[in-house]
Every structure is written in structure tokens, then in C-alpha cells.
Write an enzyme that holds these catalytic residues in place. Structure first.
Site, PDB file in Angstrom:
ATOM      1  N   TYR A   6      -1.707  -0.878  10.693  1.00  0.00           N
ATOM      2  CA  TYR A   6      -1.903  -1.381   9.326  1.00  0.00           C
ATOM      3  C   TYR A   6      -0.729  -0.929   8.436  1.00  0.00           C
ATOM      4  O   TYR A   6      -0.177  -1.725   7.681  1.00  0.00           O
ATOM      5  CB  TYR A   6      -3.238  -0.865   8.783  1.00  0.00           C
ATOM      6  CG  TYR A   6      -3.449  -1.119   7.306  1.00  0.00           C
ATOM      7  CD1 TYR A   6      -3.805  -2.391   6.843  1.00  0.00           C
ATOM      8  CD2 TYR A   6      -3.289  -0.104   6.367  1.00  0.00           C
ATOM      9  CE1 TYR A   6      -3.999  -2.625   5.489  1.00  0.00           C
ATOM     10  CE2 TYR A   6      -3.485  -0.325   5.016  1.00  0.00           C
ATOM     11  CZ  TYR A   6      -3.840  -1.588   4.578  1.00  0.00           C
ATOM     12  OH  TYR A   6      -4.016  -1.818   3.233  1.00  0.00           O
ATOM     13  N   SER A  59       0.858  -1.186   0.000  1.00  0.00           N
ATOM     14  CA  SER A  59       0.000   0.000   0.000  1.00  0.00           C
ATOM     15  C   SER A  59       0.894   1.236   0.000  1.00  0.00           C
ATOM     16  O   SER A  59       2.059   1.167   0.435  1.00  0.00           O
ATOM     17  CB  SER A  59      -0.853   0.003   1.268  1.00  0.00           C
ATOM     18  OG  SER A  59      -1.488   1.252   1.426  1.00  0.00           O
TER      19      SER A  59
HETATM   20  N1  LIG Z   1      -8.843  -0.599  -0.919  1.00  0.00           N
HETATM   21  C1  LIG Z   1      -7.795   0.182  -0.715  1.00  0.00           C
HETATM   22  O1  LIG Z   1      -7.906   1.414  -0.653  1.00  0.00           O
HETATM   23  C2  LIG Z   1      -6.416  -0.430  -0.604  1.00  0.00           C
HETATM   24  C3  LIG Z   1      -5.319   0.444  -0.689  1.00  0.00           C
HETATM   25  C4  LIG Z   1      -4.038  -0.065  -0.586  1.00  0.00           C
HETATM   26  C5  LIG Z   1      -3.840  -1.427  -0.406  1.00  0.00           C
HETATM   27  N2  LIG Z   1      -4.920  -2.251  -0.320  1.00  0.00           N
HETATM   28  C6  LIG Z   1      -4.647  -3.686  -0.130  1.00  0.00           C
HETATM   29  O2  LIG Z   1      -5.187  -4.393  -1.234  1.00  0.00           O
HETATM   30  C7  LIG Z   1      -5.523  -5.725  -0.830  1.00  0.00           C
HETATM   31  C8  LIG Z   1      -6.938  -6.028  -1.262  1.00  0.00           C
HETATM   32  O3  LIG Z   1      -7.817  -5.154  -0.593  1.00  0.00           O
HETATM   33  P1  LIG Z   1      -9.255  -4.744  -1.168  1.00  0.00           P
HETATM   34  O4  LIG Z   1      -9.312  -3.283  -1.164  1.00  0.00           O
HETATM   35  O5  LIG Z   1      -9.548  -5.492  -2.392  1.00  0.00           O
HETATM   36  O6  LIG Z   1     -10.163  -5.234   0.062  1.00  0.00           O
HETATM   37  P2  LIG Z   1     -11.480  -6.165   0.135  1.00  0.00           P
HETATM   38  O7  LIG Z   1     -12.376  -5.833  -0.997  1.00  0.00           O
HETATM   39  O8  LIG Z   1     -11.966  -6.019   1.518  1.00  0.00           O
HETATM   40  O9  LIG Z   1     -10.898  -7.630  -0.100  1.00  0.00           O
HETATM   41  C9  LIG Z   1     -10.150  -8.306   0.874  1.00  0.00           C
HETATM   42  C10 LIG Z   1     -10.041  -9.759   0.471  1.00  0.00           C
HETATM   43  O10 LIG Z   1      -9.279 -10.447   1.469  1.00  0.00           O
HETATM   44  C11 LIG Z   1      -9.967 -11.641   1.786  1.00  0.00           C
HETATM   45  N3  LIG Z   1      -9.657 -12.087   3.137  1.00  0.00           N
HETATM   46  C12 LIG Z   1      -9.834 -11.420   4.304  1.00  0.00           C
HETATM   47  N4  LIG Z   1      -9.489 -12.191   5.342  1.00  0.00           N
HETATM   48  C13 LIG Z   1      -9.090 -13.382   4.816  1.00  0.00           C
HETATM   49  C14 LIG Z   1      -8.613 -14.592   5.374  1.00  0.00           C
HETATM   50  N5  LIG Z   1      -8.463 -14.752   6.703  1.00  0.00           N
HETATM   51  N6  LIG Z   1      -8.293 -15.608   4.549  1.00  0.00           N
HETATM   52  C15 LIG Z   1      -8.434 -15.461   3.199  1.00  0.00           C
HETATM   53  N7  LIG Z   1      -8.863 -14.346   2.615  1.00  0.00           N
HETATM   54  C16 LIG Z   1      -9.186 -13.313   3.413  1.00  0.00           C
HETATM   55  C17 LIG Z   1     -11.448 -11.308   1.625  1.00  0.00           C
HETATM   56  O11 LIG Z   1     -12.213 -12.479   1.329  1.00  0.00           O
HETATM   57  P3  LIG Z   1     -13.093 -13.322   2.361  1.00  0.00           P
HETATM   58  O12 LIG Z   1     -13.719 -12.362   3.312  1.00  0.00           O
HETATM   59  O13 LIG Z   1     -14.038 -14.028   1.460  1.00  0.00           O
HETATM   60  O14 LIG Z   1     -12.125 -14.253   3.016  1.00  0.00           O
HETATM   61  C18 LIG Z   1     -11.392 -10.438   0.372  1.00  0.00           C
HETATM   62  O15 LIG Z   1     -11.434 -11.240  -0.785  1.00  0.00           O
HETATM   63  C19 LIG Z   1      -5.317  -5.775   0.685  1.00  0.00           C
HETATM   64  O16 LIG Z   1      -4.061  -6.352   0.967  1.00  0.00           O
HETATM   65  C20 LIG Z   1      -5.306  -4.306   1.089  1.00  0.00           C
HETATM   66  O17 LIG Z   1      -4.563  -4.113   2.256  1.00  0.00           O
HETATM   67  C21 LIG Z   1      -6.199  -1.784  -0.423  1.00  0.00           C
END
Ligand SMILES: NC(=O)c1ccc[n+]([C@@H]2O[C@H](COP(=O)([O-])OP(=O)(O)OC[C@H]3O[C@@H](n4cnc5c(N)ncnc54)[C@H](OP(=O)(O)O)[C@@H]3O)[C@@H](O)[C@H]2O)c1
Length: 267
Positions: free
Chosen positions: A154, A141
Site C-alpha cells: 500500500y 498518504s
Molecule cells: N483513513 C486513513 O487513515 C487514510 C490515511 C492516508 C490516506 N488515506 C487515503 O485517503 C483516501 C480515502 O480513504 P478513506 O479513509 O476515506 O477510506 P474509505 O472511507 O474506505 O473510502 C474509500 C472510498 O473509495 C471508494 N472506492 C473503493 N473502491 C472503489 C472502486 N473500485 N471504484 C470507485 N470507488 C471506490 C469507496 O466507495 P465504494 O465502496 O462505494 O466504491 C469509498 O468511497 C484513500 O486514497 C486512502 O488511501 C486514508
């Protein structure tokens, strides 16, 4: 030389939602065979139905559980063979001041955001090294480069992902295995609703949010072009650049961003 994604076996964690889901669609579009892993099998099945062919394999897995990890990897190898590309994407955040972060939030972030990617890397590396080919793609991130208050724990887990990626890249030099880092900025996914918080009243991030599809395109392009590191969004690039010039100014900016976008319940 680029990396041809056609027929590659791509294992994506957190593929049921947001960036992971969009990445599954994008790798599939590039001709890869995709193992889509997460806890919500119904959502993964929906994704497989949408893509509508046998190049997607949904696998239920809590990535923090060693037995479930092993089981999912076994199923994936049985179905498609050895993994070519691992995308360590699953992640979660607690929006809380450090001193108010409950132990269960801390534990969840440490296990999911940093211990699990390491365990996944350890699990797939031997087969990549044996074939002298493969890619590890770690999703960090912008806040892994420049922390933000009220998301400092985080941010620290994401800084660990970034550091791990650099260290691994050096360790794997000359082995044929690429190690790539993608640092998204604020992205319009369910991440903010899934997050929990103790003392943050609301989270209102930047106007120039990326869509998960934009991030997914950047991830797949990184794979194809073997780009070592990519930082996304204009603000993300800008704050990373400012930090290189002056930590003091970058910290002052992020303090203001947190104050404006994450007001607290108490001070
Ligand atoms: N959105 C942002 O602004 C942003 C910015 C920078 C970085 N990121 C990073 O990008 C990545 C994806 O985030 P996103 O924004 O796409 O969030 P999201 O839509 O909330 O997706 C998170 C994913 O992680 C899975 N997950 C959570 N706990 C889990 C577990 N114990 N085992 C297996 N899977 C698990 C969830 O699936 P289930 O609940 O089905 O398990 C979901 O598919 C993350 O690493 C986040 O830190 C996001």
C-alpha cells in the site's frame, strides 16, 4: 493568486465514504458543483439528499473499470460541463506482509490506488489544457513518504501517487493546470474496516487521528491556495521531517510503530 472554487465543477472519486464524502461536503460549502463518484450509489444519493440542492450529482462508478469511468465522465459533462477539479481520492489497503500479500490484493491496490488515478488524469487533462485552467488533486498518504512494514505494498502505491504528482506538476508547468498533493495521516474513516489482511491480527493506529472533516478542510484549502503539497497530523509531519534527516531513524521508528499497532498472526 488563489483559486476561486465558486461554481467550479469538482469530480471526486470515492465520495461515498470518509475523506471523499467529507470533501464533497466541503467543496459544496465553498460553492462548487460536485460530482460524487463511487460504487455505492445509495450512499451517494444519501449525500446528495443531505446537501439538498442541484449542485451535487451522484454517479455510480467503479473507477477501475474503463467503461464505467467513461460513462461517469460523460454523464458528469452532460450534467455540469467540463471538469475544473479532479480529486483522485478512492483508495484501498491490504494490511499484509509483502510476501504474504495475495495476488488479488496486489492487483486491487495497483489498479485502484495508482492505475485509476492515472487513467482519470488522462481523461480530464485535455479539457483542462484546452481551457488553460484546472486542478488535479491527488490523495496520497504519509506512508507514501515513509513506508511502514505490513503495509509496504500500500505504501508503495501511495509513493507512486506522490511521485506521479511531482512528475505531472513538472510536465504541466506553465499550462494553467495546478497539480496538488495531499498526504493524510491516520484518519478516522471506514478505511480500516474496509481493508483486508492476511497476517495482521489488529490495526491500532495513533491517538491523534484526524477526522475526515479535518482532512477535507485541508484538501479544499489546498485547492483554494494552490498549495502544492500538504502533509497532515503531527506524527505525519514529524516522520516526514525525520526521514529527510535520517532514513535509518525513520525506518526504526516505523518498524516500532508497525510492531505495536499491527501485530501479526505469524512471524
Ligand atoms: N483513513 C486513513 O487513515 C487514510 C490515511 C492516508 C490516506 N488515506 C487515503 O485517503 C483516501 C480515502 O480513504 P478513506 O479513509 O476515506 O477510506 P474509505 O472511507 O474506505 O473510502 C474509500 C472510498 O473509495 C471508494 N472506492 C473503493 N473502491 C472503489 C472502486 N473500485 N471504484 C470507485 N470507488 C471506490 C469507496 O466507495 P465504494 O465502496 O462505494 O466504491 C469509498 O468511497 C484513500 O486514497 C486512502 O488511501 C486514508
Amino acid at each position: 493568486m488563489g483559486y476561486d472554487l465558486k461554481d467550479r465543477i469538482v469530480f471526486i472519486t470515492g465520495a461515498s465514504s470518509g475523506i471523499g464524502r467529507a470533501s464533497a461536503v466541503e467543496y459544496h460549502r465553498a460553492g462548487s458543483r460536485v460530482v460524487a463518484a463511487a460504487r455505492s450509489l445509495d450512499k451517494l444519493q444519501e449525500l446528495a439528499d443531505q446537501l439538498g440542492d442541484d449542485r451535487v450529482f451522484p454517479v455510480a462508478m467503479d473507477v477501475t473499470d474503463p467503461a464505467q469511468r467513461d460513462d461517469a465522465l460523460d454523464k458528469s459533462r452532460e450534467r455540469f460541463g467540463p471538469i475544473d477539479v479532479l480529486v483522485n481520492n478512492a483508495g484501498w489497503a491490504s494490511f499484509s506482509s509483502i510476501y504474504r500479500t495475495p495476488p488479488e490484493h496486489l492487483d486491487r491496490m495497483l489498479k485502484l490506488n495508482i492505475a485509476s488515478p492515472i487513467a482519470m488524469i488522462q481523461a480530464v487533462l485535455p479539457e483542462m489544457l484546452e481551457r488553460r485552467s484546472g486542478q488535479i488533486v491527488n490523495i496520497s498518504s504519509v506512508v507514501g513518504n515513509q513506508p511502514i512494514p505490513r503495509m509496504a505494498v500500500y505504501s508503495a502505491t501511495k509513493a507512486a501517487v506522490s511521485s506521479l504528482t511531482t512528475g505531472l506538476r513538472m510536465e504541466l508547468k506553465g499550462t494553467g493546470v495546478d497539480v496538488l498533493l495531499v498526504c493524510p495521516g491516520s484518519t478516522n474513516t471506514p478505511f480500516f474496516e474496509s481493508a483486508e489482511s492476511i497476517d495482521v491480527k489488529a490495526v491500532r493506529f495513533s491517538k491523534s487521528q484526524y477526522s475526515p472533516e479535518q482532512v477535507a478542510r485541508a484538501i479544499v484549502q489546498s485547492s483554494r491556495r494552490r498549495r502544492r503539497e500538504v502533509t497532515l497530523t503531527v506524527e505525519g509531519k514529524l516522520i516526514s521531517l525525520i526521514r529527510r534527516l535520517s532514513h535509518r531513524i525513520a525506518d526504526a521508528i516505523m518498524y516500532q510503530v508497525a510492531k505495536r499497532s499491527m501485530p501479526t498472526l505469524k512471524t
